[in-house]
Each structure stands twice: as structure tokens, then as C-alpha cells.
Design an enzyme around this catalytic site. Structure first.
Site, PDB file in Angstrom:
ATOM      1  N   HIS A  94      37.188  45.649  37.078  1.00  0.00           N
ATOM      2  CA  HIS A  94      36.867  44.281  37.850  1.00  0.00           C
ATOM      3  C   HIS A  94      36.751  44.537  39.401  1.00  0.00           C
ATOM      4  O   HIS A  94      36.324  43.858  40.274  1.00  0.00           O
ATOM      5  CB  HIS A  94      37.622  43.358  37.536  1.00  0.00           C
ATOM      6  CG  HIS A  94      38.999  43.545  38.489  1.00  0.00           C
ATOM      7  ND1 HIS A  94      39.960  44.482  37.499  1.00  0.00           N
ATOM      8  CD2 HIS A  94      39.962  43.289  39.255  1.00  0.00           C
ATOM      9  CE1 HIS A  94      41.343  44.780  38.584  1.00  0.00           C
ATOM     10  NE2 HIS A  94      40.917  43.849  39.566  1.00  0.00           N
ATOM     11  N   HIS A 109      36.216  43.479  44.987  1.00  0.00           N
ATOM     12  CA  HIS A 109      37.162  42.803  43.810  1.00  0.00           C
ATOM     13  C   HIS A 109      36.584  41.620  43.338  1.00  0.00           C
ATOM     14  O   HIS A 109      36.526  40.426  43.815  1.00  0.00           O
ATOM     15  CB  HIS A 109      38.267  42.495  44.460  1.00  0.00           C
ATOM     16  CG  HIS A 109      39.576  42.326  43.600  1.00  0.00           C
ATOM     17  ND1 HIS A 109      39.535  41.050  42.918  1.00  0.00           N
ATOM     18  CD2 HIS A 109      40.672  42.923  43.096  1.00  0.00           C
ATOM     19  CE1 HIS A 109      40.803  40.966  42.241  1.00  0.00           C
ATOM     20  NE2 HIS A 109      41.149  42.192  42.194  1.00  0.00           N
TER      21      HIS A 109
END
Length: 189
Positions: A94, A109
């Protein structure tokens, strides 16, 4: 919690410790570090740009990890914001860290608390130490499934060593302004 996880995966060297290591046994006099080159980072996502201060995570909103912007994505692809070397690939896919040619340490992020998905709905398209060009795909993700699972997909896009640059955020005159992949976002000098 997010800060601890990011420091673990992305890494952190205390500037005082780093300086001490350079001085010990180097045999060289202290020399000022090389000047950082100017650079413009482009948007890694298509979506709506929002001020980092509005992100619902203190590590990002208080700029504890560095300055930058956040983007609410409308497509599930993250692309390189500059020519860089991949410096971290998070196991849960992620997030990705990279070092740009000018020395900027960038973190992208995808979403908030998405580490809890343990990689579900994410595909990493790069490997550690891989060289990438601006615009190359880094992460592909299923935006609809992540949203349906109840996660905020707001994506912080930060320069972790932003304090080393004169730093300007471009195109943030209005909150929720639409942004395209490749559109200039951060100017560093």
C-alpha cells in the site's frame, strides 16, 4: 502507530547519528553537504488534491514525516512523480518509498490504515533498488473495493526530507482541486 510502522519499513537515520558516523574515522575535515538540485515532483495520482493538514491521520496532518500534499484518488494507479530509485517496497503493497535524483526522499501512502488490508486489493509493480522514470507505474490498487471495505483512500504524497529544501506546493489554491497524473505539484529548490 502509523509513524512507527513507516519508520520500520521506510527507515530513518537520525541526522546527529549520521553526522557522528561520518566524522569518526573518516580522516577528512568536515565538509558542507552538496547542495540539493532543484526539482519538480508531478502528481502520482489522478484525483482531487487536498492540503496535507486535512488528512485524518496525525502523522501526516502534523507533517511529522515530512511536508507534501494528499490526493483523493479517482483511479487505482500510482505513478512515479520523478526519476528515482525505489528505496522501500512495503510488504503490504500500500506504500512505496523512493529517492529522487535530486536527493528528495518521497513516500506515497495509498489510503489511511490500509496496512490492515495486508496487501488485499494492492499490487506492487516495482522492486527494491529498481530505477524508475517519472510516470512509470508503481502500485495498482482496487479503489472501489478499498472504499467498499470502509477505508479512506486519501493518499499522502510527502517528501520525508522536505526540511532540506525550499519547498513550494503548486496548484493548491482551492481544496479538492482536480489533478491529473503528471501535473506539477511540488517545487523544490
Amino acid at each position: 502507530m502509523v509513524t512507527t510502522v513507516l519508520v520500520y519499513f521506510v527507515g530513518f537515520t537520525d541526522p546527529v547519528e549520521a553526522k557522528g558516523k561520518e566524522e569518526k574515522g573518516s580522516g577528512q575535515p568536515d565538509v558542507a553537504p552538496a547542495m540539493k538540485k532543484t526539482a519538480t515532483l508531478v502528481s502520482p495520482l489522478k484525483g482531487n488534491i487536498v492540503p496535507l493538514e486535512t488528512v485524518n491521520d496525525e502523522s501526516f496532518s502534523q507533517k511529522l514525516l515530512g511536508d507534501g500534499v494528499a490526493i483523493k484518488p479517482t483511479e487505482g494507479i500510482v505513478r512515479a512523480p520523478c526519476d528515482a530509485v525505489i528505496s522501500s517496497v512495503i510488504e503490504t503493497k500500500h506504500a512505496v518509498g523512493m529517492t529522487c535524483e535530486n536527493g528528495a526522499e518521497v513516500l506515497i501512502h495509498v489510503g489511511l490504515d490500509t496496512v490492515q488490508l495486508k496487501g488485499k486489493y494492492f499490487e506492487s509493480l516495482v522492486k527494491l533498488d529498481q530505477k524508475v522514470k517519472a510516470g512509470e507505474p508503481l502500485i495498482q490498487f482496487d479503489l472501489e473495493s478499498i472504499t467498499a471495505a470502509g477505508y479512506d483512500t486519501t493518499t499522502p504524497f510527502i517528501v520525508m526530507n522536505s526540511d532540506e529544501y525550499k519547498f513550494d506546493l503548486l496548484g493548491q489554491d482551492a481544496e479538492d482541486e482536480q489533478i491529473e497524473i503528471g501535473q506539477p505539484v511540488i517545487q523544490m529548490a
